[in-house]
Design a protein around this motif. Structure first.
Motif, PDB file in Angstrom:
ATOM      1  N   ALA A   1       0.732  -1.293  -0.062  1.00 30.94           N
ATOM      2  CA  ALA A   1      -0.067   0.001   0.078  1.00 30.94           C
ATOM      3  C   ALA A   1       0.937   1.223   0.026  1.00 30.94           C
ATOM      4  O   ALA A   1       2.104   1.426   0.587  1.00 30.94           O
ATOM      5  N   ASP A   2       0.502   2.191  -0.880  1.00 33.56           N
ATOM      6  CA  ASP A   2       1.390   3.497  -0.929  1.00 33.56           C
ATOM      7  C   ASP A   2       0.179   4.673  -0.849  1.00 33.56           C
ATOM      8  O   ASP A   2      -0.850   4.493  -1.210  1.00 33.56           O
ATOM      9  N   SER A   3       0.871   5.735  -0.282  1.00 38.86           N
ATOM     10  CA  SER A   3       0.125   6.970  -0.200  1.00 38.86           C
ATOM     11  C   SER A   3      -0.226   7.531  -1.252  1.00 38.86           C
ATOM     12  O   SER A   3       0.267   7.425  -2.505  1.00 38.86           O
ATOM     13  N   ARG A   4      -1.433   8.408  -1.320  1.00 40.83           N
ATOM     14  CA  ARG A   4      -1.571   9.355  -2.483  1.00 40.83           C
ATOM     15  C   ARG A   4      -0.548  10.466  -2.567  1.00 40.83           C
ATOM     16  O   ARG A   4      -0.361  11.285  -1.821  1.00 40.83           O
ATOM     17  N   ASP A   5       0.344  10.135  -3.457  1.00 41.30           N
ATOM     18  CA  ASP A   5       1.440  10.961  -3.498  1.00 41.30           C
ATOM     19  C   ASP A   5       2.357  11.407  -4.939  1.00 41.30           C
ATOM     20  O   ASP A   5       3.283  11.860  -5.000  1.00 41.30           O
ATOM     21  N   SER A   6       1.280  11.511  -5.824  1.00 39.50           N
ATOM     22  CA  SER A   6       1.949  11.610  -7.100  1.00 39.50           C
ATOM     23  C   SER A   6       1.152  12.803  -7.801  1.00 39.50           C
ATOM     24  O   SER A   6      -0.194  13.046  -7.526  1.00 39.50           O
ATOM     25  N   ARG A   7       1.626  13.336  -8.596  1.00 38.77           N
ATOM     26  CA  ARG A   7       1.007  14.706  -9.293  1.00 38.77           C
ATOM     27  C   ARG A   7      -0.157  14.282  -9.993  1.00 38.77           C
ATOM     28  O   ARG A   7      -1.128  14.825  -9.820  1.00 38.77           O
ATOM     29  N   GLU A   8      -0.043  13.227 -10.985  1.00 38.10           N
ATOM     30  CA  GLU A   8      -1.188  12.609 -11.881  1.00 38.10           C
ATOM     31  C   GLU A   8      -1.877  11.537 -10.989  1.00 38.10           C
ATOM     32  O   GLU A   8      -1.185  10.506 -10.692  1.00 38.10           O
ATOM     33  N   PRO A   9      -3.175  11.518 -10.700  1.00 33.40           N
ATOM     34  CA  PRO A   9      -3.759  10.301 -10.178  1.00 33.40           C
ATOM     35  C   PRO A   9      -3.519   8.918 -10.771  1.00 33.40           C
ATOM     36  O   PRO A   9      -3.325   8.003 -10.220  1.00 33.40           O
ATOM     37  N   TRP A  10      -3.425   8.989 -12.227  1.00 34.88           N
ATOM     38  CA  TRP A  10      -3.333   7.777 -12.812  1.00 34.88           C
ATOM     39  C   TRP A  10      -1.592   7.376 -13.088  1.00 34.88           C
ATOM     40  O   TRP A  10      -1.444   6.412 -13.591  1.00 34.88           O
ATOM     41  N   ALA A  11      -0.929   8.303 -12.400  1.00 31.82           N
ATOM     42  CA  ALA A  11       0.362   7.865 -12.133  1.00 31.82           C
ATOM     43  C   ALA A  11       0.796   7.435 -10.754  1.00 31.82           C
ATOM     44  O   ALA A  11       1.973   7.347 -10.115  1.00 31.82           O
ATOM     45  N   ASP A  12      -0.249   7.560  -9.873  1.00 30.49           N
ATOM     46  CA  ASP A  12       0.046   7.523  -8.330  1.00 30.49           C
ATOM     47  C   ASP A  12      -0.499   5.894  -8.000  1.00 30.49           C
ATOM     48  O   ASP A  12      -1.687   5.495  -8.361  1.00 30.49           O
ATOM     49  N   ILE A  13       0.531   5.185  -7.798  1.00 28.44           N
ATOM     50  CA  ILE A  13       0.446   3.868  -7.208  1.00 28.44           C
ATOM     51  C   ILE A  13      -0.088   3.822  -5.760  1.00 28.44           C
ATOM     52  O   ILE A  13       0.419   4.522  -4.736  1.00 28.44           O
ATOM     53  N   VAL A  14      -1.201   3.204  -5.505  1.00 25.32           N
ATOM     54  CA  VAL A  14      -1.819   3.007  -4.208  1.00 25.32           C
ATOM     55  C   VAL A  14      -1.612   1.763  -3.585  1.00 25.32           C
ATOM     56  O   VAL A  14      -1.882   1.485  -2.306  1.00 25.32           O
ATOM     57  N   ASP A  15      -1.412   0.706  -4.402  1.00 23.51           N
ATOM     58  CA  ASP A  15      -1.234  -0.730  -3.825  1.00 23.51           C
ATOM     59  C   ASP A  15      -0.469  -1.396  -5.101  1.00 23.51           C
ATOM     60  O   ASP A  15      -0.616  -1.127  -6.259  1.00 23.51           O
ATOM     61  N   VAL A  16       0.115  -2.517  -4.593  1.00 21.25           N
ATOM     62  CA  VAL A  16       0.780  -3.493  -5.425  1.00 21.25           C
ATOM     63  C   VAL A  16       0.701  -4.853  -4.944  1.00 21.25           C
ATOM     64  O   VAL A  16       0.705  -5.197  -3.641  1.00 21.25           O
ATOM     65  N   ARG A  17       0.104  -5.743  -5.905  1.00 20.43           N
ATOM     66  CA  ARG A  17      -0.082  -7.230  -5.419  1.00 20.43           C
ATOM     67  C   ARG A  17       0.724  -8.124  -6.166  1.00 20.43           C
ATOM     68  O   ARG A  17       0.584  -7.989  -7.269  1.00 20.43           O
ATOM     69  N   TYR A  18       1.111  -8.990  -5.439  1.00 22.86           N
ATOM     70  CA  TYR A  18       1.981 -10.210  -6.176  1.00 22.86           C
ATOM     71  C   TYR A  18       0.832 -11.115  -6.212  1.00 22.86           C
ATOM     72  O   TYR A  18       0.021 -11.624  -5.298  1.00 22.86           O
ATOM     73  N   ARG A  19       0.710 -11.978  -7.320  1.00 20.87           N
ATOM     74  CA  ARG A  19       0.048 -13.182  -7.523  1.00 20.87           C
ATOM     75  C   ARG A  19       0.918 -14.395  -7.833  1.00 20.87           C
ATOM     76  O   ARG A  19       1.250 -14.478  -8.875  1.00 20.87           O
ATOM     77  N   PRO A  20       1.232 -15.233  -6.734  1.00 17.56           N
ATOM     78  CA  PRO A  20       1.938 -16.497  -7.178  1.00 17.56           C
ATOM     79  C   PRO A  20       0.986 -17.290  -8.023  1.00 17.56           C
ATOM     80  O   PRO A  20       0.054 -17.352  -7.982  1.00 17.56           O
ATOM     81  N   ALA A  21       2.103 -17.975  -8.479  1.00 17.66           N
ATOM     82  CA  ALA A  21       1.470 -19.328  -9.510  1.00 17.66           C
ATOM     83  C   ALA A  21       0.603 -20.193  -8.543  1.00 17.66           C
ATOM     84  O   ALA A  21       1.285 -20.634  -7.368  1.00 17.66           O
ATOM     85  N   GLY A  22      -0.219 -20.927  -9.116  1.00 20.08           N
ATOM     86  CA  GLY A  22      -0.919 -22.117  -8.347  1.00 20.08           C
ATOM     87  C   GLY A  22      -2.292 -22.193  -8.591  1.00 20.08           C
ATOM     88  O   GLY A  22      -2.991 -21.046  -9.333  1.00 20.08           O
ATOM     89  N   GLY A  23      -2.755 -23.255  -8.323  1.00 17.54           N
ATOM     90  CA  GLY A  23      -4.302 -23.289  -8.744  1.00 17.54           C
ATOM     91  C   GLY A  23      -4.651 -22.970 -10.092  1.00 17.54           C
ATOM     92  O   GLY A  23      -5.814 -22.774 -10.562  1.00 17.54           O
ATOM     93  N   GLY A  24      -3.798 -23.541 -11.197  1.00 18.44           N
ATOM     94  CA  GLY A  24      -4.248 -23.128 -12.491  1.00 18.44           C
ATOM     95  C   GLY A  24      -3.952 -21.661 -12.876  1.00 18.44           C
ATOM     96  O   GLY A  24      -4.080 -21.354 -14.072  1.00 18.44           O
TER      97      GLY A  24
END
Lengths: 160, 282
Positions: B111-134
């Motif tokens: 999770a990342d704070s709202r901290d970039s000039r452009e909202p569509w350049a502003d990362i609010v979260d990053v998630r990793y999806r491990p392989a598995g279950g097809g």
């Protein structure tokens, strides 16, 4: 940490040995897949060149090269489909291979064709085929089943 | 029916085909300079970016400085001058500013704070999806807003998203995965995976996509309607066999965004802002 900066001479020699042992078989499989010796040659050369550049970073160079080769060839076929409908010139191999088979293979969808070639010519496992063409093992089995049926229709019954 | 043995015997005719000796060409291709950034304009922009870093560090500046326009509140995105880690010469050429000797975060989501000039350049979260279950492994970058369609952007504007992987968790980046809106080969996007150790980039700037990394871009309407968070999520997925070597739940990553206009970086974000993030365990 990956420490490979450039391909070492040892890596290059190892991959050349792999090419001498396995490169011809890959080229022939790609010929069957693409129906074009030029695409086969380009895909083999590019796949091996990229492997050499990657040096020791590849855990299984042979598997990586086969996967890359088929993907490169698939990309070339896609580009060709956008630019021309003309069939490739395969004149200099027509007296060497079963051109009826190549013509029939060319009528299969790309992944069916790849699965058939890898299974019946390269003796690859369903698991490896799935990894190399980017699909599931279940899909590979479906591709093989449908590909066989389509080839039966295209080539005619041979054994009853 | 065509039995297996019959089909195999017909394939054996391929063994009569004689390929040329391709090794000289292989050696020649391998000796060529590795494919560099697929994005020339962005590379130029990052050249400017890196220069700013060097100048700022040299001047002993630690406070934030502006490249292009100032960042918005509430929490300022780390500006180039605030990076504490050295710039890797090889990585800098590939537009990655490496971060080393930074604290790890151990979180399920980055999770990342709202901290970039452009909202569509502003990362609010990053998630990793491990392989598995097809399912195949991948990384989702959740933005504060859905970006504009690539086709509607001004010609001199480029939006890029991506992430950097440290497969061995030693602080040295091993792979960069990215996507930019400056496709040059008939597509909307240019997507790439760079092996930072060798400098080799696999890129794809036109359909069919899927290799070297499959993606769903939030500005692309796609075949299925999306709403809410999914409509502003940049999704990367590695097709079977395409995973960067060593990329698994023991790796560390950080995500990045850049927006460039006329060759200048005008908005950016990192998540985490100043750290590598350890991926959640499987």
């Amino acid at each position: 940490m990956t420490t490979v900066v450039a391909a070492t001479a040892d890596t290059s020699r190892r991959l050349e040995a792999l090419y001498r042992e396995d490169g011809t078989r890959l080229w022939r499989a790609l010929l069957a897949f693409a129906g074009d010796p030029e695409i086969a040659s380009d895909a083999v050369a590019e796949a091996y060149a990229q492997a050499v550049r990657r040096g020791d970073a590849l855990r299984d160079a042979k598997a990586w090269i086969w996967r890359a080769g088929f993907r490169i060839a698939a990309g070339e076929l896609q580009k060709r489909s956008w630019t021309t409908d003309r069939l490739p010139d395969v004149g200099y191999v027509t007296d060497q291979v079963d051109t009826e088979l190549l013509d029939a293979l060319a009528k299969l969808p790309e992944k069916q064709r790849a699965a058939i070639v890898l299974f019946y010519y390269a003796d690859a496992s369903v698991r490896d085929i799935a990894r190399w063409i980017g699909t599931s093992q279940l899909s590979v089995r479906v591709h093989l089943s449908r590909g066989r049926s389509r080839l039966k229709a295209l080539l005619g019954d041979r054994d009853d | 029916v065509i039995v297996m043995t019959d089909l195999r015997s017909r394939f054996q005719s391929l063994d009569r085909a004689r390929p040329p000796d391709l090794w000289p060409e292989i050696a020649e291709r391998a000796a060529e300079a590795p494919v560099d950034s697929p994005n020339r304009s962005l590379a130029i922009a990052i050249g400017v970016f890196v220069l700013v870093v060097a100048v700022a560090i040299g001047a002993g500046l630690v406070a934030r400085s502006n490249v292009g326009s100032p960042d918005p509140t509430p929490a300022a995105s780390p500006s180039p001058a605030s990076w504490t880690g050295p710039v890797r010469a090889d990585a800098a050429a590939l537009r990655v500013v490496a971060m080393v000797d930074m604290p790890e975060l151990e979180v399920d989501g980055l999770a990342d704070s709202r901290d970039s000039r452009e909202p569509w350049a502003d990362i609010v979260d990053v998630r990793y999806r491990p392989a598995g279950g097809g399912l195949q492994s991948g990384v989702d970058i959740v933005l504060a807003a859905r970006p504009p369609r690539a086709k509607t952007l001004p010609a001199d504007e480029v939006i890029s998203y991506g992430f950097v992987i440290d497969t061995s968790a030693d602080g040295t980046p091993d792979y960069e995965v990215g996507i930019a809106t400056d496709a040059h080969d008939g597509g909307d996007f240019n997507v790439w995976v760079t092996d930072l150790a060798t400098g080799v980039t696999d890129e794809n700037a036109a359909p069919p996509y899927g290799y070297p990394v499959e993606f769903w871009h939030p500005s692309d309407p796609g075949p299925l309607p999306r709403d809410g968070e999914s409509a502003r999520t940049m999704q990367f997925t590695f097709l079977p066999g395409s995973d960067p070597v060593g990329f698994d739940s023991s790796s560390r990553i950080y995500a990045w965004t850049f927006v460039t206009r006329r060759g200048e970086v005008v908005a950016w974000d990192y998540a985490p802002d100043a750290a590598w993030a350890r991926l959640p365990g499987e």
